[in-house]
Design a protein around this motif. Structure first.
Motif, PDB file in Angstrom:
ATOM      1  N   LYS A   7       7.828   9.044  -9.900  1.00  0.00           N
ATOM      2  CA  LYS A   7       8.856   7.998  -9.887  1.00  0.00           C
ATOM      3  C   LYS A   7       8.255   6.654  -9.498  1.00  0.00           C
ATOM      4  O   LYS A   7       7.360   6.568  -8.651  1.00  0.00           O
ATOM      5  N   ASP A   8       8.781   5.592 -10.093  1.00  0.00           N
ATOM      6  CA  ASP A   8       8.479   4.248  -9.618  1.00  0.00           C
ATOM      7  C   ASP A   8       9.335   3.965  -8.394  1.00  0.00           C
ATOM      8  O   ASP A   8      10.422   4.537  -8.232  1.00  0.00           O
ATOM      9  N   VAL A   9       8.870   3.072  -7.519  1.00  0.00           N
ATOM     10  CA  VAL A   9       9.477   2.933  -6.191  1.00  0.00           C
ATOM     11  C   VAL A   9       9.749   1.478  -5.843  1.00  0.00           C
ATOM     12  O   VAL A   9       8.868   0.621  -5.967  1.00  0.00           O
ATOM     13  N   TYR A  10      10.978   1.232  -5.395  1.00  0.00           N
ATOM     14  CA  TYR A  10      11.325  -0.006  -4.685  1.00  0.00           C
ATOM     15  C   TYR A  10      11.727   0.414  -3.282  1.00  0.00           C
ATOM     16  O   TYR A  10      12.684   1.177  -3.108  1.00  0.00           O
ATOM     17  N   THR A  11      10.990  -0.051  -2.277  1.00  0.00           N
ATOM     18  CA  THR A  11      11.282   0.358  -0.911  1.00  0.00           C
ATOM     19  C   THR A  11      11.513  -0.843  -0.021  1.00  0.00           C
ATOM     20  O   THR A  11      10.891  -1.892  -0.195  1.00  0.00           O
ATOM     21  N   GLU A  12      12.428  -0.678   0.917  1.00  0.00           N
ATOM     22  CA  GLU A  12      12.664  -1.737   1.888  1.00  0.00           C
ATOM     23  C   GLU A  12      11.480  -1.841   2.845  1.00  0.00           C
ATOM     24  O   GLU A  12      10.636  -0.976   2.932  1.00  0.00           O
ATOM     25  N   LYS A  13      11.463  -2.940   3.574  1.00  0.00           N
ATOM     26  CA  LYS A  13      10.391  -3.197   4.530  1.00  0.00           C
ATOM     27  C   LYS A  13      10.898  -2.872   5.946  1.00  0.00           C
ATOM     28  O   LYS A  13      12.112  -2.716   6.127  1.00  0.00           O
ATOM     29  N   PRO A  14      10.013  -2.790   6.937  1.00  0.00           N
ATOM     30  CA  PRO A  14       8.550  -2.768   6.867  1.00  0.00           C
ATOM     31  C   PRO A  14       8.058  -1.535   6.110  1.00  0.00           C
ATOM     32  O   PRO A  14       8.563  -0.425   6.341  1.00  0.00           O
ATOM     33  N   ALA A  15       7.103  -1.723   5.244  1.00  0.00           N
ATOM     34  CA  ALA A  15       6.747  -0.692   4.281  1.00  0.00           C
ATOM     35  C   ALA A  15       5.939   0.455   4.871  1.00  0.00           C
ATOM     36  O   ALA A  15       5.924   1.547   4.298  1.00  0.00           O
ATOM     37  N   THR A  16       5.249   0.236   5.982  1.00  0.00           N
ATOM     38  CA  THR A  16       4.432   1.287   6.585  1.00  0.00           C
ATOM     39  C   THR A  16       4.558   1.244   8.103  1.00  0.00           C
ATOM     40  O   THR A  16       4.902   0.211   8.677  1.00  0.00           O
ATOM     41  N   MET A  17       4.227   2.374   8.724  1.00  0.00           N
ATOM     42  CA  MET A  17       4.195   2.463  10.179  1.00  0.00           C
ATOM     43  C   MET A  17       2.780   2.408  10.730  1.00  0.00           C
ATOM     44  O   MET A  17       2.584   2.137  11.911  1.00  0.00           O
ATOM     45  N   THR A  18       1.787   2.691   9.875  1.00  0.00           N
ATOM     46  CA  THR A  18       0.388   2.713  10.316  1.00  0.00           C
ATOM     47  C   THR A  18      -0.516   2.234   9.182  1.00  0.00           C
ATOM     48  O   THR A  18      -0.117   2.209   8.008  1.00  0.00           O
ATOM     49  N   VAL A  19      -1.754   1.905   9.529  1.00  0.00           N
ATOM     50  CA  VAL A  19      -2.750   1.560   8.522  1.00  0.00           C
ATOM     51  C   VAL A  19      -3.012   2.761   7.621  1.00  0.00           C
ATOM     52  O   VAL A  19      -3.177   2.623   6.399  1.00  0.00           O
ATOM     53  N   GLN A  20      -3.059   3.946   8.193  1.00  0.00           N
ATOM     54  CA  GLN A  20      -3.283   5.151   7.388  1.00  0.00           C
ATOM     55  C   GLN A  20      -2.211   5.306   6.318  1.00  0.00           C
ATOM     56  O   GLN A  20      -2.506   5.657   5.167  1.00  0.00           O
ATOM     57  N   GLU A  21      -0.951   5.049   6.664  1.00  0.00           N
ATOM     58  CA  GLU A  21       0.117   5.144   5.663  1.00  0.00           C
ATOM     59  C   GLU A  21      -0.107   4.141   4.534  1.00  0.00           C
ATOM     60  O   GLU A  21       0.110   4.460   3.360  1.00  0.00           O
ATOM     61  N   GLY A  22      -0.542   2.931   4.872  1.00  0.00           N
ATOM     62  CA  GLY A  22      -0.799   1.931   3.839  1.00  0.00           C
ATOM     63  C   GLY A  22      -1.922   2.345   2.912  1.00  0.00           C
ATOM     64  O   GLY A  22      -1.853   2.153   1.682  1.00  0.00           O
ATOM     65  N   GLN A  23      -2.980   2.919   3.462  1.00  0.00           N
ATOM     66  CA  GLN A  23      -4.088   3.397   2.628  1.00  0.00           C
ATOM     67  C   GLN A  23      -3.608   4.488   1.674  1.00  0.00           C
ATOM     68  O   GLN A  23      -3.970   4.483   0.487  1.00  0.00           O
ATOM     69  N   ALA A  24      -2.785   5.397   2.177  1.00  0.00           N
ATOM     70  CA  ALA A  24      -2.259   6.477   1.338  1.00  0.00           C
ATOM     71  C   ALA A  24      -1.321   5.929   0.267  1.00  0.00           C
ATOM     72  O   ALA A  24      -1.287   6.433  -0.865  1.00  0.00           O
ATOM     73  N   LEU A  25      -0.568   4.894   0.612  1.00  0.00           N
ATOM     74  CA  LEU A  25       0.342   4.265  -0.349  1.00  0.00           C
ATOM     75  C   LEU A  25      -0.430   3.696  -1.528  1.00  0.00           C
ATOM     76  O   LEU A  25      -0.090   3.931  -2.700  1.00  0.00           O
ATOM     77  N   VAL A  26      -1.489   2.946  -1.241  1.00  0.00           N
ATOM     78  CA  VAL A  26      -2.305   2.348  -2.290  1.00  0.00           C
ATOM     79  C   VAL A  26      -2.946   3.436  -3.151  1.00  0.00           C
ATOM     80  O   VAL A  26      -2.920   3.371  -4.395  1.00  0.00           O
ATOM     81  N   ALA A  27      -3.506   4.443  -2.510  1.00  0.00           N
ATOM     82  CA  ALA A  27      -4.187   5.512  -3.246  1.00  0.00           C
ATOM     83  C   ALA A  27      -3.216   6.290  -4.129  1.00  0.00           C
ATOM     84  O   ALA A  27      -3.548   6.647  -5.265  1.00  0.00           O
ATOM     85  N   THR A  28      -2.012   6.545  -3.632  1.00  0.00           N
ATOM     86  CA  THR A  28      -1.027   7.321  -4.398  1.00  0.00           C
ATOM     87  C   THR A  28      -0.539   6.551  -5.610  1.00  0.00           C
ATOM     88  O   THR A  28      -0.431   7.105  -6.714  1.00  0.00           O
ATOM     89  N   ALA A  29      -0.217   5.271  -5.428  1.00  0.00           N
ATOM     90  CA  ALA A  29       0.240   4.460  -6.559  1.00  0.00           C
ATOM     91  C   ALA A  29      -0.823   4.409  -7.652  1.00  0.00           C
ATOM     92  O   ALA A  29      -0.517   4.513  -8.850  1.00  0.00           O
ATOM     93  N   LYS A  30      -2.087   4.272  -7.251  1.00  0.00           N
ATOM     94  CA  LYS A  30      -3.181   4.207  -8.227  1.00  0.00           C
ATOM     95  C   LYS A  30      -3.386   5.550  -8.919  1.00  0.00           C
ATOM     96  O   LYS A  30      -3.520   5.606 -10.157  1.00  0.00           O
ATOM     97  N   ALA A  31      -3.386   6.623  -8.153  1.00  0.00           N
ATOM     98  CA  ALA A  31      -3.656   7.944  -8.720  1.00  0.00           C
ATOM     99  C   ALA A  31      -2.577   8.378  -9.700  1.00  0.00           C
ATOM    100  O   ALA A  31      -2.859   9.059 -10.688  1.00  0.00           O
ATOM    101  N   HIS A  32      -1.333   7.985  -9.430  1.00  0.00           N
ATOM    102  CA  HIS A  32      -0.210   8.439 -10.258  1.00  0.00           C
ATOM    103  C   HIS A  32       0.301   7.366 -11.213  1.00  0.00           C
ATOM    104  O   HIS A  32       1.269   7.599 -11.940  1.00  0.00           O
TER     105      HIS A  32
END
Length: 433
Positions: free
Chosen positions: A135-160
Motif C-alpha cells: 500500500k501507498d501511505v499518507y501518515t500524520e506526523k511526527p512520523a517516527t519515534m526513533t532514528v531506527q524507525e526512520g531508517q526502516a521507513l526509508v528502506a521499506t519504501a525503497k524495497a517495496h
C-alpha cells in the motif's frame, strides 16, 4: 386475456431494450457528470482516525472524486462506528468495512493506499506494515519515534516501491513554499541562520509512569493490546485514549517533536538538506529548549525559537541580503523589504514547473504521486532526516550534554550511551522492525 406465445425474436428484442435503458446504470459509475469511473479511482482505507484523522478524511479524502474510501481500522469501537457513519453518509451506501486488526484490512487486494492518523507511537510501524502489504501511505506526523524507525521507513519504501507522504502539510502551502524558494534562489543572500518554531509550554522531560489501572474493556470495544502495539506494556486507563499519552516517554516525541516535525522539515527542505542532519546538538538546560542551536556541516545553524511569530509552526530565514518569516494564518510571508515578494506569483509558478507541484493541498499532492509514481515532497528521506534532527536534539537534552552526530554513519561520535537511545526495544509479539 390470453398471452401471446413468446418467440425467440420477441425475447431478444425485450432483452436488448432492457440492456439499453440508461437509468439502470448511474452516470457516476461510467465516469460521466464529473465523476470518476470506479476503475480509475484510488481505493483507500484508514488506520486510527481520531480528531486529526477525522479532519483529514472529511476535508481531504472524501471530497476527492477520484478516491473511494472503503475501510476503517481502529482499536476503538466508537471511532470505527463514527468513521463508518461519515463515509456511508457521504457515499449514500453502507459499504465502509470495519476492522480491529490492521493486518486484516491491509490484506485486502483492492486497497491502494492508506491514511494513518494514530497517535505518535504507531505512525512509523503502521506505515511499514502498510508498505510491506503493497500500500501507498499518507501518515500524520511526527512520523517516527526513533532514528531506527526512520531508517526502516526509508528502506521499506525503497524495497517495496511505495509512495509515502508524511503529514507535514506546510511543505505544500504556498506561503511556506515561497519562503523556501526565496532562500533557495539566493534572494536572501548568504543564509547562515534559520529559525524553527517550537510550541510554548511544552517539555522535553517526559514522564515515565503508569496511570492507575482500570478494568480493561472487551476487545471489540477497545483492543488495549493493539493500542499499545510495540510499546512497553502498561495497564489500561481510559485517559490514555483521551490524550493522556502526551508527555509520556513511551508514547510521545515531546515538545521538539510536536512542532519540530513541521518546522525542522521546512528548514531542511529550504536548505537543501533532504538527506542529511545537523552535526552538532547542544544541551539547553530548560524544559522547552528555546535557543537550541543545531549546526550543519556547512556551518549553517538551525535555532529553535518560541517568539517572533503571530501564528503557529513558524519559520524564519536570515541572510546577508534580507530575511523572510512565515507562520500559520499569514496572508503573505513577512519580509525585510517588499521587493522580495514583488514576484510572489512567478516564484510559485516557476516552482510548480520545476517540481510538478500543483498548488493543491498536501494530501492531494500525495494522491497525484500515487497516480504518477513520482516522489512526494514529504518523502521518506526528508521525513527521516528531519525527524533524526528531532530525535538527536531530544537525546542531547535527555542526557544533559552536547552531542556530535555523523550523518553518513547515522551515529553519535564516541558516545555509546547516546547511540543506545537511537532505537527502542519492541514488545514481544509486536516486533515489527
Amino acid at each position: 386475456m390470453p398471452q401471446k406465445p413468446s418467440t425467440r425474436r420477441a425475447f431478444l428484442s425485450r432483452a436488448a431494450a432492457a440492456c439499453a435503458l440508461p437509468a439502470l446504470v448511474p452516470a457516476s459509475a461510467l465516469g460521466r457528470d464529473g465523476a470518476v469511473a470506479p476503475s480509475n479511482r484510488i481505493v483507500m482505507g484508514a488506520i486510527g482516525l481520531g480528531n486529526r484523522g477525522t479532519g483529514d478524511l472529511r476535508s481531504w479524502v472524501l471530497p476527492e472524486k477520484d478516491v473511494q474510501f472503503v475501510a476503517i481500522c481502529d482499536v476503538r469501537k466508537e471511532r470505527r462506528d463514527a468513521i463508518k457513519a461519515m463515509a456511508d453518509a457521504h457515499y449514500g451506501n453502507a459499504d465502509c468495512a470495519q476492522y480491529i486488526d490492521m493486518k486484516e484490512m491491509l490484506a485486502r487486494p483492492d486497497i491502494d493506499a492508506v491514511l494513518i492518523a494514530t497517535s505518535d507511537r504507531w505512525h512509523a510501524c503502521a506505515s511499514i506494515l502498510a508498505m510491506r502489504a503493497g500500500k501507498d501511505v499518507y501518515t500524520e506526523k511526527p512520523a517516527t519515534m526513533t532514528v531506527q524507525e526512520g531508517q526502516a521507513l526509508v528502506a521499506t519504501a525503497k524495497a517495496h516501491g511505495r509512495v509515502y507522504q508524511a503529514g507535514m502539510q506546510r511543505l505544500s502551502e504556498p506561503n511556506f513554499v515561497v519562503c523556501n524558494e526565496l532562500l533557495r534562489l539566493g534572494r536572501l543572500g548568504e543564509v547562515r541562520k534559520v529559525y524553527a518554531h517550537l510550541a510554548p509550554g511544552g517539555t522535553v522531560h517526559l514522564q515515565r509512569r503508569w496511570l492507575p489501572a482500570q478494568p480493561e474493556p472487551p476487545r471489540d470495544v477497545v483492543d488495549w493490546d493493539a493500542w499499545l502495539g510495540p510499546c512497553p506494556w502498561r495497564p489500561f486507563n481510559e485517559q490514555y485514549l483521551r490524550g493522556a499519552w502526551h508527555r509520556d516517554h513511551d508514547l510521545y516525541t515531546g515538545v521538539i517533536g510536536e512542532w519540530g516535525s513541521h518546522t525542522f522539515a521546512q528548514c531542511h527542505d529550504a536548505l537543501g538538506a533532504e538527506d542529511t542532519s545537523p552535526v552538532f546538538y547542544p544541551c539547553v538546560h530548560a524544559a522547552c529548549p528555546d535557543g537550541l542551536s543545531m549546526r550543519f556541516a556547512n556551518g549553517v545553524e538551525m535555532v529553535t525559537c518560541q517568539r517572533g511569530w503571530r501564528g503557529t509552526c513558524g519559520i524564519r530565514y536570515v541572510g546577508t541580503e534580507g530575511w523572510v518569516s512565515c507562520a500559520d494564518g499569514y496572508s503573505l510571508p513577512e519580509v525585510s523589504r517588499p521587493s522580495l515578494l514583488a514576484d510572489y506569483q512567478k516564484i510559485l509558478a516557476d516552482y510548480c514547473v520545476r517540481t510538478g507541484y500543483t498548488g493543491q493541498n498536501h494530501l492531494r499532492q500525495f494522491l497525484n504521486s500515487v497516480r504518477s509514481r513520482t516522489k512526494t515532497i514529504a518523502n521518506p528521506v526528508l521525513t527521516h532526516r528531519s525527524m533524526t534532527t528531532v530525535h538527536c536534539a531530544n537525546i542531547a537534552q535527555w542526557l544533559g550534554r552536547d552531542l556530535t552526530w555523523d550523518p553518513a554513519q547515522e551515529r553519535f561520535v564516541n558516545d555509546p550511551e547516546a547511540n543506545r537511545l537511537l532505537a527502542r526495544a519492541q514488545r514481544p509479539g509486536w516486533e515489527i522492525l
